[in-house]
Design an enzyme around this catalytic site. Structure first.
Site, PDB file in Angstrom:
ATOM      1  N   TYR A  77       0.829  -1.207   0.000  1.00  0.00           N
ATOM      2  CA  TYR A  77       0.000   0.000   0.000  1.00  0.00           C
ATOM      3  C   TYR A  77       0.864   1.258   0.000  1.00  0.00           C
ATOM      4  CZ  TYR A  77      -3.583   3.368   1.303  1.00  0.00           C
ATOM      5  OH  TYR A  77      -4.420   4.445   1.325  1.00  0.00           O
ATOM      6  N   LYS A  81       1.239   3.870  -3.193  1.00  0.00           N
ATOM      7  CA  LYS A  81       0.869   5.276  -3.075  1.00  0.00           C
ATOM      8  C   LYS A  81       2.061   6.186  -3.362  1.00  0.00           C
ATOM      9  CE  LYS A  81      -3.459   4.626  -2.239  1.00  0.00           C
ATOM     10  NZ  LYS A  81      -4.494   5.118  -3.156  1.00  0.00           N
TER      11      LYS A  81
END
Length: 175
Positions: A77, A81
């Site tokens: 994650y 990002k």
């Protein structure tokens, strides 16, 4: 982890590539990154080159070959990002040549049912909120207000950058 890369990074990269040819003067796209991206070390060596090609058929294998734990959801994650922020920086020029702008926004822990559940079930999230400058979760309306500003004429000089809307969580976490 691999699914996170697909949803949080590869899909937005495809969207940006698809929309760039039709983005015209006054168009603005705001992609949602995360404060987690700000916690990734700034120097990633050869991983940056891999992150800069998310549409490569061997993208995930190349990340894994460079030591990225692609099956770890937390690491996936944050790195996805970070890749999204880098994508915005790289693609801003092409958008700008069409009179369009491209930005990312990195929210902190947002006060939604999902955010409250994460805050209650993950001590690290609760610690981040407690250590933030504002010592609270971010209201969804606060995030919406920043997006409204970013797509407005008042932000017409902003492109190719990320806006951190985390109540000071990253600042509190990094000391």
């Amino acid at each position: 982890g691999r699914r996170l890369f697909d949803v949080a990074f590869v899909a937005p990269a495809r969207l940006i590539r698809t929309f760039e040819p039709v983005a015209g003067a006054g168009s603005v796209a705001v992609l949602f990154a995360s404060m987690a991206a700000h916690m990734v070390p700034p120097e990633l060596g050869p991983i940056h080159a891999v992150l800069d090609d998310p549409l490569s058929p061997s993208f995930l294998d190349d990340l894994a070959a460079n030591g990225v734990p692609v099956d770890d959801p937390g690491a996936a994650y944050a790195l996805a990002k970070r890749g999204l922020q880098r994508l915005v920086r790289r693609e801003a020029k092409a958008w700008g040549q069409r009179g369009a702008r491209l930005l990312s926004l990195s929210p902190g822990v947002i006060d939604t049912p999902m955010g409250r559940l994460e805050n209650a079930n993950q001590p690290a999230m609760a610690d981040m909120v407690a250590a933030s400058a504002l010592e609270r979760m971010i209201d969804p309306d606060e995030v919406a207000a920043v997006v409204a500003f970013l797509v407005s004429d008042a932000a017409s000089a902003m492109t190719g950058t990320d806006v951190l809307v985390d109540g000071g969580a990253v600042a509190g976490f990094s000391g």
